[in-house]
Design a protein around this motif. Structure first.
Motif: not given
Ligand code: ADP
Length: 629
Positions: A450, A453-454, A494-495, A533
């Protein structure tokens, strides 16, 4: 008379003292005087409650007697003295305080200078004396004893005659050599200047007969000498002096000598306070942790003085646990000399002082953080853990005091430590959480699926690499109204809106497959679901509820939790963009047994990535093999 041998450890130190090539041999005098002063303190303190002592404050004195004929220097005190047992245990064995500095031989060689900075107590006399004799009579005893040693062949103890209570330390100086003039320690000017240099603050008078020579105006007349018994020290303790009279060196010398550390402190705080509480405080922030700091043997506390008289060696009530590393002393006129420990705990003045001290330590640390980042980080590496425990153990009530002192490594500048304020100040538009990731090391964290992605979203991530980190964050809940959020939390959000739509559709379509997969794991996960994520990795675990995966690891590694394992509620998340996802869908239609095996494999992989162990390694390995053949 029987000659007794020194304990092995003492012997090693003695050898070092006798053969010392150390250039500051003069510090032996400071050590002997400091012991004498301690002995006077003890008897004086006793005299306050015990009339049989029969002495007034002015009666306590240290006498220095140089004798050129006999080649001896005597330091005499009328303090508490030593019993026969004490002579044996104190002088036959090196004081434990000294031994701390001598953990192994390597350290010994490298730190020859510790003799100077740290002092090694009574044994330092053997740097200048070929024979040391101690004649002592303990308060309350009618017998006196004589201890004698050349430092090499062991020591003897015999009964002897001594009228008054107290101790005489008699040094027979070594013979002068070309390199070293030991006889200089019998010179009155030399002694006067050494006492000014090292022992000026001693609270009791250090007296010596000083020869004054008077040269008459008539050149033919003989010069007249007369002798005056003078006090050589100013008797003003360093903490009562004005700051502008003192140099950093004065402060540091006092620290290394008084608090048994051979490294100078990182910083000191010297304050004089009047008002609701009147007191002087001299506090130090050490640069290294005592070897027992993180053990249960460590006792926090400040020395407590009442108008210059020490009434307690370690007053724990003056320091909160999270500042337990602070060394120093407090001297207050408001405290009664013979206040008991129990009374002290409830003393209103003491509580006010403690609050002030907490505030000034905090402010000093913030000042350091602001003006001397490098040293603050050094300090934080040694003692920072204490702040996180402090927040956790106080259930958050210490948060206000400590939150601005915290630092965490972060993704902002390749693992460099940042403060929470720095994090929040540069948060991205629209970011409403402080993101953190747990893992053993920075490298491990950066490998978390993850994490990618962050990072891609441009969010900074704090690296929680210490066990207590997440517990502290959970207790704090938020900093400046920004909530702490683990990147392993289920609802990371997050999307974008479109991605959300898309994912919702895929999730809907795969619903039955997820249920099948979840069932095939037999209750190990709460849910199998689509991940939003993951970027390039196929799977990850997330947790729901109050126990996170990291907390599960920490709690289960504690011995007391052996039979009471906790378990985070886990979800297995799949990356719809990864080719394996299409494969799974295919299997769901064609080969459910295989899909079940793949699910187990993916779950095990996710455990490994999280740093947890695979529940059934044999099955895991068999499954991989069957794929390979
Ligand atoms: P430290 O002072 O660090 O404890 P030292 O080696 O200097 O170590 O002294 C060992 C012990 O011997 C002291 O703690 C004290 O109990 C005892 N001692 C030394 N000198 C005196 C003295 N003049 N009067 C009474 N006790 C003394």
């Amino acid at each position: 008379m029987e000659t007794k041998q020194f304990k092995a450890e003492s012997k090693r130190l003695l050898d070092m003292m006798i053969n010392s090539i150390y250039t500051h041999k003069e510090i032996f005098l400071r050590e002997v005087i400091s012991n004498a002063s301690d002995a006077l303190d003890k008897l004086y303190f006793r005299s306050l409650t015990d009339s049989t002592v029969g002495m007034k404050k002015e009666d306590f004195v240290i006498n220095i007697i140089p004798d050129k004929q006999a080649n001896t220097l005597t330091v005499s005190d009328n303090g508490i003295g030593m019993t026969e047992d004490e002579l044996e245990s104190c002088l036959g064995t090196i004081a434990s305080s000294g031994s701390l500095a001598f953990k192994n031989d390597n350290e010994l060689d490298e730190n020859v200078d510790i003799i100077g900075q740290f002092g090694v107590g009574f044994y330092s006399t053997f740097m200048v004396a070929k024979e040391v004799t101690v004649i002592t009579k303990a308060f309350g005893s009618d017998k006196a004893y004589k201890w004698s040693s050349d430092g090499v062949e062991g020591y003897t103890i015999e009964e002897c005659q001594k009228d008054n209570v107290g101790t005489d330390v008699i040094l027979t100086l070594k013979d002068d050599t070309d390199d070293e003039k030991y006889s200089r320690f019998l010179d009155q000017y030399q002694i006067q200047s050494l006492i000014k240099k090292y022992s000026d603050y001693i609270r009791f008078p250090i007296k010596m007969d000083i020869e004054h020579t008077h040269y008459p105006e008539d050149e033919n007349a003989e010069p007249e000498t007369h002798i005056v018994n003078e006090t050589l020290n100013s008797m003003t303790p360093i903490w009562k002096k004005n700051k502008n009279e003192l140099t950093d060196e004065d402060y540091n010398n006092f620290y290394t000598e008084k608090f048994m550390d051979y490294m100078p402190p990182i910083t000191h705080i010297h304050s004089k306070n009047e008002g609701t509480a009147t007191y002087n405080a001299l506090l130090y922030i050490p640069s290294r942790a005592p070897f027992d700091y993180y053990s249960k043997d460590y006792e926090k506390g400040l020395q407590l003085y009442s108008s210059g008289v020490m009434i307690m060696e370690k007053c724990a009530d003056l320091l909160p646990d999270y500042f337990s590393f602070v060394k120093g002393l407090v001297d207050s006129e408001d405290l009664s000399l013979n206040i008991s420990r129990e009374m002290l705990q409830h003393d209103r003045q003491l509580k006010i002082i403690a609050r002030n001290i907490e505030r000034s330590v905090k402010n000093e640390l913030l000042r350091l953080l602001k003006n001397d980042r490098e040293n603050y980080e050094k300090f934080y590496d040694v003692f920072g853990l204490q702040f996180k425990f402090g927040i956790y153990q106080s259930y958050g009530s210490a948060k206000d005091t400590l939150e601005d002192l915290l630092m965490f490594p972060s993704s902002f500048d390749d693992g460099k430590k940042v403060t929470l304020a720095e994090y929040v100040d540069r948060m991205k538009e629209g970011q409403d959480c402080i993101y953190y990731a747990c893992g053993e090391t920075k490298d491990r964290i950066e490998l978390l699926p993850v994490f990618e992605k962050v990072r891609e979203k441009g969010y900074e991530v704090l690296y929680f690499t210490q066990d207590v980190d997440e517990f502290a964050a959970k207790v704090m809940i938020q900093y400046k109204e920004k909530k702490f959020k683990s990147i392993s939390d289920g609802d990371l959000d997050l999307e974008t809106e479109e991605e959300k739509e898309e994912n919702k559709k895929t999730a809907e379509e795969s619903k039955e497959m997820f249920t099948f997969m979840c069932d095939s794991l037999g209750g190990k996960v709460k849910e199998v679901r689509l991940s939003t994520r993951l970027k390039s990795h196929p799977v990850c675990l997330s947790s729901e509820g109050s126990v996170t995966i990291e907390m599960e690891k920490v709690l289960n590694s504690m011995p007391q939790n052996e039979n009471n394992k906790v378990s985070a509620q886990k979800c297995l998340e799949l990356n719809p963009a990864h080719p394996i996802f299409a494969k799974l869908k295919e299997l769901f239609d064609s080969d459910k047994d295989k899909l079940a095996d793949y699910t187990k494999l993916l779950y095990s992989q996710a455990l490994l990535i999280e740093g947890l162990s695979v529940e059934n390694p044999v099955e895991f390995s068999d499954l991989i093999c069957s794929l390979m053949v």
